[in-house]
Design a protein around this motif. Structure first.
Motif, PDB file in Angstrom:
ATOM      1  N   GLU A  83       0.827  -1.215   0.000  1.00 40.41           N
ATOM      2  CA  GLU A  83       0.000   0.000   0.000  1.00 40.41           C
ATOM      3  C   GLU A  83       0.862   1.267   0.000  1.00 40.41           C
ATOM      4  O   GLU A  83       0.517   2.272  -0.640  1.00 40.41           O
ATOM      5  N   THR A  84       1.994   1.216   0.678  1.00 35.14           N
ATOM      6  CA  THR A  84       2.906   2.362   0.703  1.00 35.14           C
ATOM      7  C   THR A  84       3.510   2.595  -0.681  1.00 35.14           C
ATOM      8  O   THR A  84       3.642   3.744  -1.135  1.00 35.14           O
ATOM      9  N   LYS A  87       0.840   4.124  -3.042  1.00 35.04           N
ATOM     10  CA  LYS A  87       0.576   5.526  -2.710  1.00 35.04           C
ATOM     11  C   LYS A  87       1.695   6.441  -3.193  1.00 35.04           C
ATOM     12  O   LYS A  87       1.433   7.508  -3.772  1.00 35.04           O
ATOM     13  N   ASN A  88       2.941   6.032  -2.984  1.00 34.15           N
ATOM     14  CA  ASN A  88       4.071   6.918  -3.259  1.00 34.15           C
ATOM     15  C   ASN A  88       4.623   6.825  -4.671  1.00 34.15           C
ATOM     16  O   ASN A  88       4.998   7.836  -5.263  1.00 34.15           O
ATOM     17  N   ALA A  91       0.214   6.271  -7.284  1.00 32.61           N
ATOM     18  CA  ALA A  91      -0.894   7.211  -7.119  1.00 32.61           C
ATOM     19  C   ALA A  91      -0.405   8.650  -7.236  1.00 32.61           C
ATOM     20  O   ALA A  91      -1.103   9.513  -7.783  1.00 32.61           O
ATOM     21  N   SER A  92       0.816   8.908  -6.772  1.00 32.13           N
ATOM     22  CA  SER A  92       1.376  10.262  -6.843  1.00 32.13           C
ATOM     23  C   SER A  92       1.605  10.700  -8.291  1.00 32.13           C
ATOM     24  O   SER A  92       1.750  11.888  -8.564  1.00 32.13           O
TER      25      SER A  92
END
Length: 408
Positions: A83-84, A87-88, A91-92
């Motif tokens: 998940e990290t 996100k980084n 998704a960014s």
């Protein structure tokens, strides 16, 4: 009577870096007083970031208590890291991924070699040339590459990347089923813009080609027009698998951690033409052959994305890219032609005076006591080049440049 996989016998006797190590060790034995500076193998020299070390120490302590102990973890990786990463890293950049599309591993080298387990041996492959040796050797081991003839494998389509075409590969001269792309490129240190990469994605979409995209050096990109992920290109999820690594980004060469993205939109086919979801097959392969990356390692990788971790990793990358700048400016000042070193920690040097790659390697070792990597070891189009890395200590980097200036 046990029979061997005879495809292994088709491989050259030694792996490229084993050959280099033997030559360097031989020199050290015969010249014990000489200091040899290694700028050849792409191993890092800076220690693990403090945030990573702290997270790993805590993870070790976790394993020392009954309530926080972790035994076998998920073969796909722990959700806290997956998940990290999403996100980084994705998704960014406006890329959406499901957790089940990310697989944590012990490094990009392992996965780029192992991915062939789920693909038919009859697939044809294409590689940009020069190329990271693992792509070809792993295909040769299962018979997919054919036989080695005059420095080329018979079933491999080589796509030259040279100064003559600005290191921008042209579309293959004949159709391939599997295509390997590595950007920023190892060994040349060159990159593709989004428009150039889009050409390859569109080619794959039009011809049902599977792209193996190695993005192990994406963290070194400085140019805003160079994509960090192939999924920044529309439609890429339907044709590409992406490999990433913490080795050069955060100094994990000795820790071992990376990850592979296999989108659920990505399909391959049976001989009868039936679509098969590659994500499902890779998951099955991992569950059978891989017991997961250690909990301690994954906690360390998670810390790379913490505020402290990001700052410390950026400092390390800036350190190596400063080395690259020092080397590039110094080598060009000596009259050498140098490529790369701008968006990647590799410099690709044209050998002077028409010297072959190995001859220049030997002269550099015996006369300047510096180790590089002969370009021809990466493929036929690498002849006449030498690769240097920017992963050394600053002191050694400066000394190497001073030696080169004096020598040349």
């Amino acid at each position: 009577m046990a029979l061997i996989n005879e495809h292994f016998l088709k491989l050259p006797n030694n792996y490229l870096f084993s050959d280099i190590a033997k030559k360097v060790n031989s020199f050290k034995v015969t010249h014990p007083k000489e200091k040899v500076i290694s700028l050849g193998i792409g191993d890092v020299t800076q220690p693990l970031p403090a945030a990573v070390r702290e997270a790993m120490h805590k993870a070790v302590d976790d394993l020392g208590t009954k309530e926080n102990f972790h035994g076998y973890g998920p073969e796909q990786g722990y959700s806290f890291l997956i998940e990290t990463i999403i996100k980084n890293d994705y998704a960014s950049r406006g890329i959406s991924l499901e957790p089940s599309e990310v697989f944590i591993s012990d490094g990009a080298k392992s996965d780029t070699g192992n991915i062939g387990d789920i693909l038919c041996h009859d697939n044809s492959i294409g590689v940009t040339d020069p190329v990271y040796p693992v792509y070809i050797d792993s295909n040769a081991m299962c018979g997919r590459a054919g036989v080695l003839e005059n420095g080329k494998w018979s079933n491999v389509v080589y796509i030259p990347c040279t100064a003559e075409n600005n290191f921008i590969p042209e579309l293959p001269s004949r159709r391939v089923d599997i295509l390997y792309l590595c950007y920023p490129n190892n060994p040349t240190g060159t990159t593709l813009t989004k428009e150039e990469l889009k050409k390859w994605v569109n080619y794959a979409l039009a011809n049902d080609v599977l792209i193996m995209y190695d993005a192990a050096y994406e963290a070194y990109i400085q140019d805003p027009d160079v994509p960090h992920s192939i999924y920044e290109i529309k439609g890429a999820k339907k044709v590409a698998i992406e490999f990433r690594s913490f080795s050069k980004t955060a100094g994990f060469t000795g820790v071992r951690c990376g990850y592979t993205v296999v989108p659920k939109e990505l399909n391959a086919f049976t001989l009868e033409g039936q679509k098969v979801e590659i994500n499902r097959l890779w998951n099955r392969r991992q569950c059978t052959k891989f017991n997961g990356t250690s909990y301690i390692t994954q906690r360390g990788a998670e810390a790379v994305y913490s505020p402290k971790g990001k700052k410390q990793v950026k400092e390390i990358i800036n350190y190596y890219m400063t080395n690259a700048k020092i080397m590039k400016e110094g080598l060009e000042g000596c009259g050498l032609t140098v490529y790369g070193g701008t968006n990647a920690p590799y410099l690709w040097i044209k050998t002077p005076h028409g010297l072959t790659s190995w001859k220049f390697f030997e002269k550099l070792l015996y006369e300047a006591h510096i180790v590089g990597t002969p370009g021809v070891g990466f493929g036929p189009s690498g002849e006449g080049y030498l690769r240097l890395t920017a992963f050394g200590d600053r002191e050694n980097t400066l000394e190497a440049v001073a030696r080169l200036k004096k020598w040349l």
